[in-house]
Design a protein around this motif. Structure first.
Motif, short mmCIF file in Angstrom:
data_model
loop_
_atom_site.label_atom_id
_atom_site.label_comp_id
_atom_site.label_asym_id
_atom_site.label_seq_id
_atom_site.Cartn_x
_atom_site.Cartn_y
_atom_site.Cartn_z
N ALA A 207 55.90 50.01 -14.05
CA ALA A 207 55.82 51.06 -13.72
C ALA A 207 54.75 50.74 -12.70
O ALA A 207 52.86 50.56 -13.58
CB ALA A 207 55.62 52.26 -14.42
N GLY A 208 53.63 51.43 -12.20
CA GLY A 208 53.30 52.14 -11.52
C GLY A 208 51.73 52.62 -12.01
O GLY A 208 52.68 53.71 -12.60
N PRO A 209 50.84 53.16 -11.67
CA PRO A 209 49.27 53.74 -11.94
C PRO A 209 50.01 55.15 -11.97
O PRO A 209 49.14 56.05 -13.27
CB PRO A 209 48.38 53.58 -11.59
CG PRO A 209 48.78 52.72 -10.05
CD PRO A 209 49.76 52.06 -10.21
N VAL A 210 50.69 55.56 -10.82
CA VAL A 210 50.98 56.69 -10.75
C VAL A 210 51.91 57.52 -11.88
O VAL A 210 52.04 58.31 -12.65
CB VAL A 210 51.23 57.46 -9.74
CG1 VAL A 210 52.19 58.88 -9.67
CG2 VAL A 210 50.92 57.41 -8.38
N GLU A 211 52.54 56.31 -12.35
CA GLU A 211 53.98 57.17 -13.25
C GLU A 211 53.37 56.80 -14.49
O GLU A 211 53.53 57.36 -15.78
CB GLU A 211 55.04 55.71 -12.86
CG GLU A 211 55.73 55.99 -14.00
CD GLU A 211 57.37 55.44 -13.80
OE1 GLU A 211 58.48 54.84 -14.43
OE2 GLU A 211 57.54 54.41 -12.18
N ARG A 212 52.57 55.36 -15.06
CA ARG A 212 51.93 55.27 -16.28
C ARG A 212 51.11 56.23 -16.93
O ARG A 212 51.36 56.87 -18.32
CB ARG A 212 50.72 54.16 -16.47
CG ARG A 212 51.86 53.09 -15.70
CD ARG A 212 51.01 51.20 -16.51
NE ARG A 212 49.42 51.56 -15.52
CZ ARG A 212 49.52 51.01 -14.21
NH1 ARG A 212 50.27 50.58 -14.23
NH2 ARG A 212 48.74 50.97 -13.88
N GLU A 213 50.04 56.95 -15.73
CA GLU A 213 49.03 58.07 -15.79
C GLU A 213 50.38 59.73 -16.08
O GLU A 213 50.12 60.00 -16.60
CB GLU A 213 48.37 58.40 -14.65
CG GLU A 213 48.13 60.39 -15.31
CD GLU A 213 46.99 60.05 -16.30
OE1 GLU A 213 46.74 61.16 -16.80
OE2 GLU A 213 46.57 58.76 -16.22
#
Length: 324
Positions: A207-213
């Motif tokens: 997962a990228g940073p957008v999805e992780r947050e």
């Protein structure tokens, strides 16, 4: 939750038609306009959890960023779909309107940054569309292709958002746990509402940073979007993340709703409820049925999250001193 509390104004609402084939060029242009303004908010607004600092909110005139702090004043940018302008206002008294009709994306981009500069606002964005390859990959500054703007269909889109936002507010009011605002993400242009269990979640590998947050904690999320290149009509959607085992074995309401395993979500197509006697109630039934399905399968404490019932307090007297 109890969807029977719905106000009569929502119960009797009517939804206009929004065939994607009739306004797709306008929809794509508006989407890119929204991304430009959304990226400005993203860059200037103080960061919030789950990216809650980036979306728009439905307003009495269209879609607004809400107040954005900048140095010693605040400013707001609002898509006014009554007058069909982007309105920029500041607390210092400055105001500017940018006409939406007749502008290409390139001209809109330049007009917006020119307007901000006149207010003394200096900022920059990554001036390319975000994750919208089906719409455009052209840099904003050179995109002369996207320039369509049909006032009637933009107005219909806004009218639907007004109604769905009201329904989401009613639905959200029965949940006392952590919950997002009802907000419009300019990423895909969907109006979304998310409920949280309060428990941390393991985000999928890769997962990228957008999805992780966004998915750092367990959620059940709901939304409405106007359709795209793959889904050729507007729809309500809902899903749980992470998806609990057996979720799609749970029943849905109303009868028109269905699970889409490929998309990993429940869907209720907009056209299936438009002419119903109580379309708002059908949407509420859909939201509640997916919530109950997700909460049951993920072992949420449903009763603990339910707004307690209460008896209406008797009206106070007019204030006259009682006789002795």
């Amino acid at each position: 939750m109890n969807s029977n509390i719905m106000d009569n104004n929502i119960r009797n609402v009517r939804f206009p038609s929004l065939p994607i084939e009739e306004w797709e060029d306008t929809k794509d242009t508006l989407h890119l306009f929204m991304q430009i303004v959304g990226k400005i908010r993203l860059g200037l607004f103080p960061k919030k959890n789950h990216w809650w600092h980036v979306p728009f909110y439905v307003s009495t005139r269209g879609l607004t960023t809400g107040p954005i702090p900048y140095k010693n004043f605040i400013f707001e940018m609002e898509f006014d779909f009554r007058e069909h302008v982007l309105r920029i206002d500041s607390s210092s008294g400055d105001s500017r309107n940018i006409e939406l009709e007749g502008l290409s994306v390139a001209r809109f981009y330049k007009a917006v940054f020119s307007g901000l500069s006149e207010f003394g606002i200096e900022t920059s964005i990554l001036a390319v569309p975000y994750d919208a390859p089906d719409v455009s990959t052209e840099p904003f500054e050179t995109d002369e292709k996207h320039a369509a703007y049909d006032r009637e269909y933009v107005k219909r889109y806004w009218q639907i958002l007004l109604q769905v936002d009201s329904i989401f507010q009613v639905f959200r009011g029965q949940f006392i746990g952590k919950c997002s605002p009802a907000h419009v993400f300019w990423h895909h242009g969907d109006l979304a509402l998310t409920l949280f269990s309060g428990r941390p979640a393991r985000v999928r590998e890769g997962a990228g940073p957008v999805e992780r947050e966004a998915y750092s904690h367990e959620v059940i999320s709901f939304g409405f979007w106007a359709g795209d290149k793959n889904v050729r009509e507007p729809a309500f959607y809902a899903y749980a993340a992470p998806q609990p085992e057996g979720l799609m074995e749970e029943p849905l309401r109303p009868k028109e709703a269905f699970w889409n395993p490929e998309a990993g979500m429940a869907l209720l197509m907009y056209n299936s409820i438009r002419e119903a006697e109580s379309p708002g109630q059908k949407v509420l039934d859909f939201l509640e049925s997916v919530y109950l399905a997700g909460a049951k399968r993920a072992n949420w404490d449903i009763e603990a999250f339910r707004l307690p019932s209460y008896e209406k307090q008797p009206e106070k007297s007019s204030g006259a001193i009682p006789a002795h």
